[in-house]
Design a protein around this motif. Structure first.
Motif, PDB file in Angstrom:
ATOM      1  N   GLY A  22       0.814  -1.213   0.000  1.00 43.14           N
ATOM      2  CA  GLY A  22       0.000   0.000   0.000  1.00 43.14           C
ATOM      3  C   GLY A  22       0.846   1.260   0.000  1.00 43.14           C
ATOM      4  N   ILE A  23       1.939   1.255   0.775  1.00 41.51           N
ATOM      5  CA  ILE A  23       2.822   2.421   0.803  1.00 41.51           C
ATOM      6  C   ILE A  23       3.483   2.628  -0.557  1.00 41.51           C
ATOM      7  CG2 ILE A  23       5.004   3.283   1.772  1.00 41.51           C
ATOM      8  CD1 ILE A  23       4.114   2.036   4.443  1.00 41.51           C
ATOM      9  N   LEU A  24       3.868   1.527  -1.196  1.00 36.49           N
ATOM     10  CA  LEU A  24       4.552   1.647  -2.491  1.00 36.49           C
ATOM     11  C   LEU A  24       3.612   2.024  -3.629  1.00 36.49           C
ATOM     12  CD1 LEU A  24       6.933  -1.442  -2.292  1.00 36.49           C
ATOM     13  CD2 LEU A  24       7.520   0.979  -2.005  1.00 36.49           C
ATOM     14  N   LYS A  25       2.339   1.603  -3.579  1.00 33.32           N
ATOM     15  CA  LYS A  25       1.443   1.790  -4.727  1.00 33.32           C
ATOM     16  C   LYS A  25       0.416   2.908  -4.566  1.00 33.32           C
ATOM     17  CE  LYS A  25       2.766  -1.340  -7.593  1.00 33.32           C
ATOM     18  NZ  LYS A  25       3.203  -1.035  -8.927  1.00 33.32           N
ATOM     19  N   SER A  26       0.089   3.303  -3.342  1.00 32.75           N
ATOM     20  CA  SER A  26      -0.984   4.290  -3.190  1.00 32.75           C
ATOM     21  C   SER A  26      -0.415   5.665  -2.876  1.00 32.75           C
ATOM     22  CB  SER A  26      -1.945   3.862  -2.084  1.00 32.75           C
ATOM     23  OG  SER A  26      -1.283   3.894  -0.837  1.00 32.75           O
ATOM     24  N   GLU A  30      -6.715   6.363   1.770  1.00 35.16           N
ATOM     25  CA  GLU A  30      -7.761   5.420   1.364  1.00 35.16           C
ATOM     26  C   GLU A  30      -7.167   4.258   0.576  1.00 35.16           C
ATOM     27  OE1 GLU A  30     -11.293   7.195  -0.310  1.00 35.16           O
ATOM     28  OE2 GLU A  30     -11.513   5.466  -1.637  1.00 35.16           O
ATOM     29  N   GLY A  31      -6.235   4.548  -0.304  1.00 32.72           N
ATOM     30  CA  GLY A  31      -5.569   3.503  -1.076  1.00 32.72           C
ATOM     31  C   GLY A  31      -4.750   2.591  -0.186  1.00 32.72           C
ATOM     32  N   LEU A  32      -4.082   3.174   0.790  1.00 31.90           N
ATOM     33  CA  LEU A  32      -3.290   2.380   1.727  1.00 31.90           C
ATOM     34  C   LEU A  32      -4.181   1.410   2.497  1.00 31.90           C
ATOM     35  CD1 LEU A  32      -0.570   1.879   3.276  1.00 31.90           C
ATOM     36  CD2 LEU A  32      -1.381   3.597   4.889  1.00 31.90           C
ATOM     37  N   LEU A  33      -5.302   1.901   2.996  1.00 33.74           N
ATOM     38  CA  LEU A  33      -6.224   1.036   3.743  1.00 33.74           C
ATOM     39  C   LEU A  33      -6.855  -0.030   2.851  1.00 33.74           C
ATOM     40  CD1 LEU A  33      -8.008   3.635   6.045  1.00 33.74           C
ATOM     41  CD2 LEU A  33      -6.327   1.913   6.700  1.00 33.74           C
TER      42      LEU A  33
END
Length: 111
Positions: A22-26, A30-33
């Protein structure tokens, strides 16, 4: 290791993999969660599948299969089915004969 402990361990691994992914892609919280939740859920469900297959294979034991008893029962079923087929065939022949006689009677009464 107990199956329950394996599920916990694999779920925690999925949680950390989800956070890292999530940290690498968002780019937002909201994206992380979302990534963390879906990856953790996948790891959780996947661990249950692994445990199910493991216990299915580990609990498989050789058991006695009474082959002769089953063969006798199957032979009895085959005999019963053959008898019923003969009965049905004779009923069909009687019905066909009755329909022919009835058709002839209708034809004679029409003349």
């Amino acid at each position: 290791m107990l199956g329950e402990n394996f599920v916990y361990f694999f779920t925690v691994q999925g949680f950390f993999v989800g956070i890292i992914f999530g940290i690498l892609k968002s780019f937002d919280a909201e994206g992380l969660l979302t990534y963390t939740f879906f990856i953790t859920a996948f790891f959780y469900l996947f661990s249950h599948i692994i445990i199910a297959f493991y216990f299915r294979t580990i609990d498989a034991r050789a058991s006695y299969f009474p082959k002769n008893l089953h063969e006798k029962e199957l032979d009895m079923f085959v005999k019963e089915i053959n008898q019923r087929e003969k009965l049905i065939d004779s009923a069909c022949k009687i019905t066909d004969f009755a329909m022919k006689v009835n058709a002839q009677d209708k034809h004679k009464s029409a003349i």
